[in-house]
Design a protein around this motif. Structure first.
Motif, PDB file in Angstrom:
ATOM      1  N   ASN A   6      45.634  35.132  26.321  1.00  0.00           N
ATOM      2  CA  ASN A   6      44.767  34.109  26.915  1.00  0.00           C
ATOM      3  C   ASN A   6      45.491  32.788  27.171  1.00  0.00           C
ATOM      4  O   ASN A   6      45.112  32.043  28.078  1.00  0.00           O
ATOM      5  CB  ASN A   6      43.552  33.861  26.013  1.00  0.00           C
ATOM      6  CG  ASN A   6      42.700  35.109  25.851  1.00  0.00           C
ATOM      7  OD1 ASN A   6      42.654  35.952  26.742  1.00  0.00           O
ATOM      8  ND2 ASN A   6      42.030  35.234  24.716  1.00  0.00           N
ATOM      9  N   ASP A 185      36.372  36.703  42.430  1.00  0.00           N
ATOM     10  CA  ASP A 185      36.820  36.400  41.068  1.00  0.00           C
ATOM     11  C   ASP A 185      37.353  37.687  40.430  1.00  0.00           C
ATOM     12  O   ASP A 185      36.578  38.565  40.051  1.00  0.00           O
ATOM     13  CB  ASP A 185      35.656  35.842  40.251  1.00  0.00           C
ATOM     14  CG  ASP A 185      36.150  35.104  39.009  1.00  0.00           C
ATOM     15  OD1 ASP A 185      37.360  35.138  38.761  1.00  0.00           O
ATOM     16  OD2 ASP A 185      35.327  34.510  38.292  1.00  0.00           O
ATOM     17  N   GLU A 187      39.735  38.852  37.423  1.00  0.00           N
ATOM     18  CA  GLU A 187      40.461  38.399  36.230  1.00  0.00           C
ATOM     19  C   GLU A 187      41.708  39.245  35.958  1.00  0.00           C
ATOM     20  O   GLU A 187      42.748  38.720  35.564  1.00  0.00           O
ATOM     21  CB  GLU A 187      39.541  38.438  35.013  1.00  0.00           C
ATOM     22  CG  GLU A 187      40.160  37.839  33.763  1.00  0.00           C
ATOM     23  CD  GLU A 187      39.173  37.735  32.626  1.00  0.00           C
ATOM     24  OE1 GLU A 187      39.613  37.466  31.494  1.00  0.00           O
ATOM     25  OE2 GLU A 187      37.969  37.917  32.858  1.00  0.00           O
ATOM     26  N   ASN A 188      41.604  40.559  36.156  1.00  0.00           N
ATOM     27  CA  ASN A 188      42.727  41.449  35.861  1.00  0.00           C
ATOM     28  C   ASN A 188      43.842  41.251  36.892  1.00  0.00           C
ATOM     29  O   ASN A 188      43.632  41.444  38.090  1.00  0.00           O
ATOM     30  CB  ASN A 188      42.250  42.908  35.876  1.00  0.00           C
ATOM     31  CG  ASN A 188      43.331  43.880  35.466  1.00  0.00           C
ATOM     32  OD1 ASN A 188      44.409  43.919  36.030  1.00  0.00           O
ATOM     33  ND2 ASN A 188      43.023  44.694  34.468  1.00  0.00           N
ATOM     34  N   ARG A 192      43.977  42.348  40.809  1.00  0.00           N
ATOM     35  CA  ARG A 192      44.059  41.272  41.811  1.00  0.00           C
ATOM     36  C   ARG A 192      45.134  41.596  42.850  1.00  0.00           C
ATOM     37  O   ARG A 192      44.927  41.403  44.048  1.00  0.00           O
ATOM     38  CB  ARG A 192      44.347  39.945  41.111  1.00  0.00           C
ATOM     39  CG  ARG A 192      44.175  38.741  42.005  1.00  0.00           C
ATOM     40  CD  ARG A 192      43.954  37.461  41.222  1.00  0.00           C
ATOM     41  NE  ARG A 192      45.005  37.182  40.271  1.00  0.00           N
ATOM     42  CZ  ARG A 192      44.853  37.204  38.944  1.00  0.00           C
ATOM     43  NH1 ARG A 192      43.681  37.493  38.414  1.00  0.00           N
ATOM     44  NH2 ARG A 192      45.865  36.922  38.144  1.00  0.00           N
ATOM     45  N   ASN A 214      43.044  27.949  40.331  1.00  0.00           N
ATOM     46  CA  ASN A 214      42.383  29.040  39.608  1.00  0.00           C
ATOM     47  C   ASN A 214      43.042  30.354  40.013  1.00  0.00           C
ATOM     48  O   ASN A 214      42.743  30.926  41.042  1.00  0.00           O
ATOM     49  CB  ASN A 214      40.884  29.082  39.916  1.00  0.00           C
ATOM     50  CG  ASN A 214      40.148  30.066  39.002  1.00  0.00           C
ATOM     51  OD1 ASN A 214      40.721  31.026  38.522  1.00  0.00           O
ATOM     52  ND2 ASN A 214      38.873  29.800  38.767  1.00  0.00           N
ATOM     53  N   ASN A 216      42.716  33.216  38.935  1.00  0.00           N
ATOM     54  CA  ASN A 216      41.884  34.428  38.905  1.00  0.00           C
ATOM     55  C   ASN A 216      41.178  34.697  40.227  1.00  0.00           C
ATOM     56  O   ASN A 216      40.686  35.797  40.453  1.00  0.00           O
ATOM     57  CB  ASN A 216      40.822  34.328  37.799  1.00  0.00           C
ATOM     58  CG  ASN A 216      41.445  34.422  36.418  1.00  0.00           C
ATOM     59  OD1 ASN A 216      42.587  34.818  36.272  1.00  0.00           O
ATOM     60  ND2 ASN A 216      40.680  34.051  35.403  1.00  0.00           N
ATOM     61  N   LYS A 217      41.104  33.698  41.088  1.00  0.00           N
ATOM     62  CA  LYS A 217      40.312  33.837  42.311  1.00  0.00           C
ATOM     63  C   LYS A 217      41.193  34.196  43.508  1.00  0.00           C
ATOM     64  O   LYS A 217      42.255  33.610  43.722  1.00  0.00           O
ATOM     65  CB  LYS A 217      39.541  32.555  42.609  1.00  0.00           C
ATOM     66  CG  LYS A 217      38.407  32.296  41.612  1.00  0.00           C
ATOM     67  CD  LYS A 217      37.536  31.149  42.072  1.00  0.00           C
ATOM     68  CE  LYS A 217      36.418  30.873  41.075  1.00  0.00           C
ATOM     69  NZ  LYS A 217      35.491  32.015  40.972  1.00  0.00           N
TER      70      LYS A 217
END
Length: 536
Positions: A6, A185, A187-188, A192, A214, A216-217
């Motif tokens: 994280n 969105d 996350e992985n 992505r 961001n 993740n996007k």
């Protein structure tokens, strides 16, 4: 500080800066299995190559679940070491056709539970990693432009549905919405990367890029005519993917590039696992293994080996309890080393650990290794100069330079593994040769039981009625020889190849038979001549 999946990428720049500014780095690791049982018992007979061959098959099934790094920086004005400690939680990953595996022993689980190991952080928040061999395989797929196809081929059904849903959202947006952009969105990081490729294939008119601020996007533009619209180059998408899946391997690469001294305690098994986990499968040849480790981590110090050597400079009353990391750290941190009462550097942790729950936690143990290294280095440098005074890291490293790349070997025939050159000769006494005078088949266990009461020994069979004994010291050898001088049960002598090896016995008896045969032949010829003379 605890580093997980994280916060790893967020902290990577800080960790990189700290490593570049450091004078050396403490290291420790916790493993998924312990080497226990008779098969993995360390013996005084073992050469380093024997030890490596014993460990390599088992170690190939083990992993480091935690790696601790304590980065030591020196503040000259204050004559102080500032220590930045990190505990990295690692977990294997699945990526395409790479499916990393390992074993967890029940005994290890029990040990980890006893020391409050956090299994949730390991499983849910563990940082991924790749060996150099695995990384090269992926780089080759990128070069061949087969990475995307290989990832699609190995997708699970649930991931296929997720990708299909995202593509359906894009299709609906293109048909029903008038917005110029949309965000997905994801996350992985692997998904992505796949979604970028899948959208570009299905909808050739759109452009995709990662959203600024961001990661993740996924930002999708309707077409190239929109102001600011751009499509991220495939090379950038591949680099972003690699950063995520390389994970902790980036730290290993940084240590190699920066060539900072790495300080550990009792590191033989650590080096074996470092190779298997971050370089590649363990090679058949011990010499190749050493070379590979030295290429990646060119400067290693083992405080267990250093403490073994330096304890000879202390009297029995001055010495630490044992060469365990905890006993060595407490000896120095509690001021028990009388030689270091004055002029030593202050060592300050930038972020304190929870000392009550810290031993066998990789971050704390890496701090202890570095702490002991500083004190051992100061002591060695002052002994060399003949004066106890304040010293910096340069003098301490110079004083310990003779011990560089010498890795401690527990209970073996050789004192250390030399990563930078040939290993030293055996430091143990010559073997003892035991012959049973009563038993037709020697009982090795019985011999070991009898001799263990005299000193540290290992015994192995050498023939039906004979065995070899390896001892830890010449003192033990002399005690055994004296004790069994008049024994009616065992004859014990110092082993010599000429007298006791099976080959020499064959040569001896073969020579005796040949000699005897020649003598008989000469006698026979002489008698024949005499008979002929008398007959004449």
């Amino acid at each position: 500080m605890e580093i997980t999946r994280n916060n790893f990428l967020d902290q990577l720049d800080n960790i990189t800066r700290n490593i570049k500014r450091s004078c050396f780095i403490g290291f420790d690791a916790e493993f998924s299995a312990l080497l226990s049982g008779e098969k993995y018992k360390y013996r005084l007979f073992d050469t380093n190559e024997d030890r490596y061959n014993l460990l390599k098959n088992k170690a190939s099934e083990m992993i480091m679940t935690q790696v601790g790094l304590t980065i030591y920086q020196y503040e000259r004005d204050l004559d102080t070491y500032v220590a930045n400690g990190y505990t990295f939680h690692l977990c294997p990953q699945v990526f395409g056709n790479i499916d990393q595996s390992f074993i967890f022993q029940a005994s290890t689980l029990k040990f980890l539970c006893k020391h409050k190991f956090n299994f949730n952080k390991f499983l849910y928040e563990g940082i991924p990693y790749l060996s150099k061999v695995e990384e090269n395989r992926i780089q080759q797929q990128i070069k061949d432009k087969t990475l995307f196809a290989n990832l699609i081929q190995d997708l699970e059904m649930t991931d296929e549905k997720i990708i299909q849903n995202y593509c359906s959202d894009v299709s609906k947006w293109l048909i029903k919405s008038e917005e110029d952009t949309m965000y997905l969105d994801v996350e992985n990081p692997v998904l992505r990367y796949i979604i970028h490729n899948e959208i570009r294939l299905r909808f050739p008119e759109v452009l995709t890029t990662d959203s600024l601020g961001n990661s993740n996007k996924v930002l999708v533009y309707r077409n190239k005519d929109i102001q600011g619209a751009n499509s991220a180059p495939m090379a950038i998408l591949e680099d972003n993917l690699l950063r995520h899946i390389l994970g902790f391997s980036q730290i290993i690469s940084l240590l190699k590039t920066e060539r900072k001294p790495l300080i550990g305690h009792n590191m033989f098994l650590d080096t074996v696992l470092l190779h298997n986990q971050f370089i590649g499968p363990l090679p058949q040849k011990y010499s190749t293994f050493k070379k590979n480790i030295h290429d990646v981590l060119p400067i290693i110090f083992d405080t267990k080996y250093i403490s073994h050597v330096m304890k000879n400079n202390l009297s029995f009353d001055e010495m630490w309890k044992s060469n365990s990391l905890q006993d060595l750290y407490e000896f120095f941190s509690e001021g028990k080393c009388k030689k270091l009462e004055h002029g030593v550097n202050l060592i300050r942790l930038s972020t304190p650990f929870d000392v009550k729950q810290s031993y066998h936690e990789a971050g704390w143990d890496s701090y202890c290794s570095g702490y002991c290294f500083i004190r051992l280095g100061h002591w060695a440098a002052c002994e060399n100069s003949g004066a106890y005074r304040p010293l910096g890291p340069r003098q301490q490293l110079a004083a310990l330079a003779p011990h560089c790349n010498k890795i401690n070997v527990i209970r073996g025939a050789i004192a250390y593994m030399n990563l930078a050159g040939p290993d030293p000769p055996s430091h143990r006494p010559d073997f003892l040769y035991v012959k049973s005078l009563k038993e037709r088949v020697i009982n090795v266990g019985k011999v070991a039981s009898v001799l263990t009461g005299i000193g540290s020994v290992d015994v192995k069979p050498y023939g039906r009625r004979t065995a070899l004994v390896a001892t830890a010291s010449n003192y033990t050898v002399e005690k055994i020889l004296k004790h069994f001088n008049d024994s009616r049960e065992y004859q014990i002598t110092k082993f010599t190849v000429y007298r006791h090896s099976p080959l020499s016995q064959v040569v001896f008896w073969g020579g005796a038979l040949i000699t005897g045969g020649l003598v008989l032949l000469l006698v026979h010829k002489k008698n024949t001549v005499h008979r002929e003379v008398r007959a004449y």
